[in-house]
Design a protein around this motif. Structure first.
Motif, PDB file in Angstrom:
ATOM      1  N   THR A  89       0.840  -1.205   0.000  1.00  0.00           N
ATOM      2  CA  THR A  89       0.000   0.000   0.000  1.00  0.00           C
ATOM      3  C   THR A  89       0.876   1.257   0.000  1.00  0.00           C
ATOM      4  OG1 THR A  89      -0.255  -0.226   2.418  1.00  0.00           O
ATOM      5  CG2 THR A  89      -2.029  -1.076   1.028  1.00  0.00           C
ATOM      6  N   ILE A  90       2.069   1.166   0.601  1.00  0.00           N
ATOM      7  CA  ILE A  90       3.028   2.273   0.528  1.00  0.00           C
ATOM      8  C   ILE A  90       3.477   2.479  -0.921  1.00  0.00           C
ATOM      9  CG2 ILE A  90       5.445   2.873   1.023  1.00  0.00           C
ATOM     10  CD1 ILE A  90       3.725   3.634   3.331  1.00  0.00           C
ATOM     11  N   ARG A  91       3.797   1.386  -1.597  1.00  0.00           N
ATOM     12  CA  ARG A  91       4.212   1.492  -3.001  1.00  0.00           C
ATOM     13  C   ARG A  91       3.093   2.082  -3.859  1.00  0.00           C
ATOM     14  NH1 ARG A  91       7.033  -4.478  -3.887  1.00  0.00           N
ATOM     15  NH2 ARG A  91       8.886  -4.105  -2.574  1.00  0.00           N
ATOM     16  N   LYS A  92       1.875   1.710  -3.571  1.00  0.00           N
ATOM     17  CA  LYS A  92       0.746   2.247  -4.343  1.00  0.00           C
ATOM     18  C   LYS A  92       0.650   3.760  -4.175  1.00  0.00           C
ATOM     19  CE  LYS A  92      -4.276   1.890  -4.905  1.00  0.00           C
ATOM     20  NZ  LYS A  92      -5.516   1.185  -4.489  1.00  0.00           N
ATOM     21  N   ALA A  93       0.781   4.231  -2.938  1.00  0.00           N
ATOM     22  CA  ALA A  93       0.730   5.670  -2.688  1.00  0.00           C
ATOM     23  C   ALA A  93       1.890   6.382  -3.382  1.00  0.00           C
ATOM     24  CB  ALA A  93       0.767   5.937  -1.187  1.00  0.00           C
ATOM     25  N   ALA A  94       3.093   5.808  -3.271  1.00  0.00           N
ATOM     26  CA  ALA A  94       4.271   6.410  -3.894  1.00  0.00           C
ATOM     27  C   ALA A  94       4.177   6.374  -5.420  1.00  0.00           C
ATOM     28  CB  ALA A  94       5.534   5.689  -3.427  1.00  0.00           C
ATOM     29  N   GLU A  97      -5.711   5.176  -9.676  1.00  0.00           N
ATOM     30  CA  GLU A  97      -5.541   4.565 -11.000  1.00  0.00           C
ATOM     31  C   GLU A  97      -4.710   3.279 -10.929  1.00  0.00           C
ATOM     32  OE1 GLU A  97      -3.703   7.416 -13.530  1.00  0.00           O
ATOM     33  OE2 GLU A  97      -5.486   8.700 -13.684  1.00  0.00           O
ATOM     34  N   VAL A  98      -3.924   3.123  -9.883  1.00  0.00           N
ATOM     35  CA  VAL A  98      -3.055   1.954  -9.761  1.00  0.00           C
ATOM     36  C   VAL A  98      -3.919   0.707  -9.573  1.00  0.00           C
ATOM     37  CG1 VAL A  98      -1.202   0.860  -8.447  1.00  0.00           C
ATOM     38  CG2 VAL A  98      -1.211   3.350  -8.768  1.00  0.00           C
ATOM     39  N   GLU A 103      -1.590  -3.251  -6.553  1.00  0.00           N
ATOM     40  CA  GLU A 103      -0.517  -2.797  -5.655  1.00  0.00           C
ATOM     41  C   GLU A 103       0.588  -3.844  -5.489  1.00  0.00           C
ATOM     42  OE1 GLU A 103      -3.362  -5.175  -3.430  1.00  0.00           O
ATOM     43  OE2 GLU A 103      -3.646  -3.401  -4.718  1.00  0.00           O
ATOM     44  N   LEU A 104       0.292  -5.105  -5.792  1.00  0.00           N
ATOM     45  CA  LEU A 104       1.266  -6.172  -5.588  1.00  0.00           C
ATOM     46  C   LEU A 104       2.355  -6.214  -6.654  1.00  0.00           C
ATOM     47  CD1 LEU A 104      -1.138  -9.088  -4.546  1.00  0.00           C
ATOM     48  CD2 LEU A 104       0.214  -7.598  -3.043  1.00  0.00           C
ATOM     49  N   THR A 105       2.088  -5.633  -7.816  1.00  0.00           N
ATOM     50  CA  THR A 105       3.024  -5.769  -8.944  1.00  0.00           C
ATOM     51  C   THR A 105       3.698  -4.451  -9.331  1.00  0.00           C
ATOM     52  OG1 THR A 105       1.181  -5.473 -10.498  1.00  0.00           O
ATOM     53  CG2 THR A 105       1.774  -7.733  -9.889  1.00  0.00           C
ATOM     54  N   ILE A 106       3.685  -3.477  -8.458  1.00  0.00           N
ATOM     55  CA  ILE A 106       4.334  -2.186  -8.747  1.00  0.00           C
ATOM     56  C   ILE A 106       5.857  -2.385  -8.769  1.00  0.00           C
ATOM     57  CG2 ILE A 106       4.769   0.144  -7.862  1.00  0.00           C
ATOM     58  CD1 ILE A 106       1.921  -0.017  -6.618  1.00  0.00           C
ATOM     59  N   PRO A 107       6.526  -1.993  -9.840  1.00  0.00           N
ATOM     60  CA  PRO A 107       7.983  -2.191  -9.920  1.00  0.00           C
ATOM     61  C   PRO A 107       8.739  -1.187  -9.052  1.00  0.00           C
ATOM     62  CG  PRO A 107       7.205  -1.054 -11.879  1.00  0.00           C
ATOM     63  CD  PRO A 107       5.980  -1.415 -11.093  1.00  0.00           C
ATOM     64  N   VAL A 108       9.826  -1.632  -8.457  1.00  0.00           N
ATOM     65  CA  VAL A 108      10.682  -0.752  -7.655  1.00  0.00           C
ATOM     66  C   VAL A 108      12.140  -1.009  -8.033  1.00  0.00           C
ATOM     67  CG1 VAL A 108       9.076  -0.678  -5.705  1.00  0.00           C
ATOM     68  CG2 VAL A 108      10.872  -2.421  -5.745  1.00  0.00           C
ATOM     69  N   SER A 109      12.983  -0.006  -7.776  1.00  0.00           N
ATOM     70  CA  SER A 109      14.424  -0.167  -7.970  1.00  0.00           C
ATOM     71  C   SER A 109      15.068  -0.587  -6.660  1.00  0.00           C
ATOM     72  CB  SER A 109      15.050   1.153  -8.444  1.00  0.00           C
ATOM     73  OG  SER A 109      14.614   1.485  -9.740  1.00  0.00           O
ATOM     74  N   GLU A 110      16.255  -1.141  -6.756  1.00  0.00           N
ATOM     75  CA  GLU A 110      16.984  -1.512  -5.552  1.00  0.00           C
ATOM     76  C   GLU A 110      17.704  -0.288  -4.978  1.00  0.00           C
ATOM     77  OE1 GLU A 110      16.841  -4.358  -3.874  1.00  0.00           O
ATOM     78  OE2 GLU A 110      15.308  -4.877  -5.362  1.00  0.00           O
ATOM     79  N   GLU A 111      17.818  -0.247  -3.669  1.00  0.00           N
ATOM     80  CA  GLU A 111      18.452   0.882  -2.993  1.00  0.00           C
ATOM     81  C   GLU A 111      19.867   1.129  -3.513  1.00  0.00           C
ATOM     82  OE1 GLU A 111      19.829   2.098   1.561  1.00  0.00           O
ATOM     83  OE2 GLU A 111      18.350   0.505   1.257  1.00  0.00           O
ATOM     84  N   ALA A 112      20.660   0.075  -3.627  1.00  0.00           N
ATOM     85  CA  ALA A 112      22.044   0.218  -4.080  1.00  0.00           C
ATOM     86  C   ALA A 112      22.120   0.778  -5.493  1.00  0.00           C
ATOM     87  CB  ALA A 112      22.757  -1.133  -4.004  1.00  0.00           C
ATOM     88  N   VAL A 113      21.203   0.347  -6.355  1.00  0.00           N
ATOM     89  CA  VAL A 113      21.178   0.817  -7.738  1.00  0.00           C
ATOM     90  C   VAL A 113      20.880   2.312  -7.782  1.00  0.00           C
ATOM     91  CG1 VAL A 113      19.953   0.648  -9.942  1.00  0.00           C
ATOM     92  CG2 VAL A 113      20.531  -1.433  -8.666  1.00  0.00           C
ATOM     93  N   LEU A 114      19.944   2.747  -6.969  1.00  0.00           N
ATOM     94  CA  LEU A 114      19.580   4.167  -6.934  1.00  0.00           C
ATOM     95  C   LEU A 114      20.729   5.017  -6.403  1.00  0.00           C
ATOM     96  CD1 LEU A 114      15.893   3.968  -5.604  1.00  0.00           C
ATOM     97  CD2 LEU A 114      16.660   4.431  -7.948  1.00  0.00           C
ATOM     98  N   LYS A 115      21.419   4.525  -5.395  1.00  0.00           N
ATOM     99  CA  LYS A 115      22.564   5.275  -4.855  1.00  0.00           C
ATOM    100  C   LYS A 115      23.673   5.402  -5.902  1.00  0.00           C
ATOM    101  CE  LYS A 115      21.971   4.388   0.093  1.00  0.00           C
ATOM    102  NZ  LYS A 115      22.512   3.706   1.299  1.00  0.00           N
ATOM    103  N   GLU A 116      23.931   4.313  -6.595  1.00  0.00           N
ATOM    104  CA  GLU A 116      24.976   4.326  -7.620  1.00  0.00           C
ATOM    105  C   GLU A 116      24.623   5.283  -8.751  1.00  0.00           C
ATOM    106  OE1 GLU A 116      27.419   1.216 -10.527  1.00  0.00           O
ATOM    107  OE2 GLU A 116      26.024   0.457  -9.015  1.00  0.00           O
TER     108      GLU A 116
END
Length: 490
Positions: free
Chosen positions: A63-68, A178-179, A182-195
């Motif tokens: 549900t956090i991912r859906k809001a974001a 519109e989402v 909520e279970l299939t929302i794609p996210v990036s990995e923390e390390a990838v975003l930092k890099e």
């Protein structure tokens, strides 16, 4: 929506978070299971709030991912500049807050949106300040304010550091709705975003800038200096975020004798010493009052978990009396007006909500200052501040609401308990020099501007049954409003 269908959808999702799956399988009560899935957790104009746990009607990583995701789509719609300015994220001491903050960051980052995440817990007002300080496009704070330990929440802010104005809020709400899954929302990995440079961890630089602004709010530093040796404050953060900023702020402006309630000093999302971490609740002050009696404290201060609300108790006949939100507002306003009377900005204006006492209006009017009412909710006070800036004919003096929310310096655009602690301590010091307590000062205000009596009764109605009962009560009240009130009914 059919709750059984939603339950099955979650249960049979192969990549479901293992902790949530175990929690879901452990629920044996069908009514509890129904409450987890009978609706989607509502994302309103200020964000969302709910019980932590599995299901569409709970606070969890999905549900956090859906809001974001909804916020991300809104930002992408505004183009590359908005994406590059990015989003600041803060979180409080509640269970899962740090994890939820990072899930929001990973969701936003997937869309190429710059994200700034605080290194550790911070207050809601500092999040508001940080959005402005970093010139970000938006902000998020993970908090459920003063709700019980089972809750958490997700609040969204605009580029001015205030919760989104109504028009933008409606668009964000629509994007969230519109989402589809909520279970299939794609996210990036923390390390990838930092890099990639899309995730930056922030902290000390923003803290110092905020502290500097706090110091600028002091009206009479000499008053604090006069009582510095024998003015004692007892403070409790109620296991929340206020501990460090409040203590640093008080020390920076000259208050040396600040004693923190040890049992409530450290951040703990379980809030083990209180039923409700709410400074409006007299029970939340019980430990502080014990400390106060031992130390002979002049005032007791308590902030809620995200430090946007503050309560104060003052000496009264060998004990301590908790002031109401309206009374605190009257004291702050009277002090600001009388002590800055030769230095008030042109068009100085007071902002308060429609449910806040008229005492403040009477005080302001006696000094030729106008008070404007807003709808309930600090976002409406912030909207007025933005309007003042655009039109240039008014200046913001003080904004407040009866539920312990105050704003003195508009470098923040939400209620700020840290600011308020500093000014309240100064007001109490001022009256101590005059050999008066805040209660004495309030009596003088009543004598001059009129006596006001108030009372508050709070009801808690939870779950699906509670929601339906609230809706029925409101519907009946609208359709059958009382035509007259008899003396003694309220």
């Amino acid at each position: 929506m059919n709750w059984q269908t939603e339950h099955e959808r979650w249960l049979h999702f192969p990549e479901l978070n293992q902790e949530l799956r175990q929690q879901l399988q452990a629920i044996g009560d069908q009514s509890e299971l129904e409450d987890c899935f009978y609706k989607h957790l509502e994302f309103g104009t200020g964000g969302m709030r709910g019980i932590i746990g599995p299901g569409t009607n709970r606070m969890n990583i999905y549900t956090i991912r859906k809001a974001a995701e909804g916020l991300a789509r809104f930002i992408v719609q505004h183009g590359d500049e908005a994406k590059n300015r990015g989003v600041v994220i803060a979180y409080d001491s509640r269970h899962k807050s740090a994890a939820f903050a990072m899930e929001a960051a990973k969701t936003l980052g997937y869309h190429g949106i710059q994200v700034y995440v605080f290194e550790s817990l911070r207050t809601t007002p500092e999040l508001s300040f940080a959005v402005r300080y970093l010139h970000a496009f938006s902000g998020i704070v993970i908090t459920a304010s003063h709700n019980p330990a089972a809750y958490n929440g997700f609040k969204v802010y605009g580029e001015d550091g205030a919760q989104f104005a109504s028009e933008d809020a409606d668009v964000v709400v629509a994007k969230v709705n519109e989402v589809e899954n909520e279970l299939t929302i794609p996210v990036s990995e923390e390390a990838v975003l930092k890099e990639a440079g899309l995730l930056e961890i922030i902290g000390e630089t923003v803290d110092q800038a905020y502290l500097k602004q706090l110091e600028s709010l002091i009206v009479k530093r000499d008053v604090i200096d006069q009582v510095a040796e024998d003015f004692t404050i007892v403070y409790t953060p109620l296991h929340g975020t206020g501990n460090i900023p409040v203590r640093k702020g008080l020390k920076a402006v000259g208050f040396e004798h600040v004693h923190v309630v040890n049992e409530q000093e450290h951040a703990d999302g379980g809030f083990p010493t209180v039923k409700y971490p709410n400074p409006e609740d007299p029970a939340a002050f019980s430990l502080a009052m014990e400390y106060g009696k031992k130390l002979g404290a002049d005032i007791l201060l308590a902030t809620d978990p995200d430090a946007d609300r503050v309560g104060v108790a003052v000496q009264a006949d060998g004990d301590y009396k908790l002031l109401t939100g309206n009374q605190i507002g009257a004291l702050l306003l009277h002090y600001l007006i009388t002590q800055k009377k030769n230095d008030l900005p042109k068009g100085a204006t007071v902002l308060k909500t429609i449910v806040t006492s008229e005492l403040g209006r009477d005080i302001a009017a006696a000094h030729g200052i106008e008070t404007i009412d807003t709808l309930t909710g600090f976002k409406y006070i912030s909207e007025k501040i933005r309007e003042f800036e655009a039109q240039g004919d008014r200046s913001f003096l003080l904004g407040y609401e009866e539920s312990y929310g105050y704003l003195i310096g508009d470098f923040v655009r939400d209620k700020d308990a840290v600011q308020t602690c500093l000014l309240l301590a100064e007001v109490a010091a001022y009256y101590k020099v005059k050999k008066m307590t805040l209660l004495d000062a309030l009596s003088e205000i009543f004598k001059e501007y009129g006596y006001y009596l108030e009372g508050l009764e709070s009801l808690t109605l939870e779950g699906r049954e509670g929601v339906e009962k609230i809706a029925a009560i409101m519907s009946d009240f609208r359709e059958n409003p009382p035509m007259h009130l008899r003396e003694g009914e309220f």
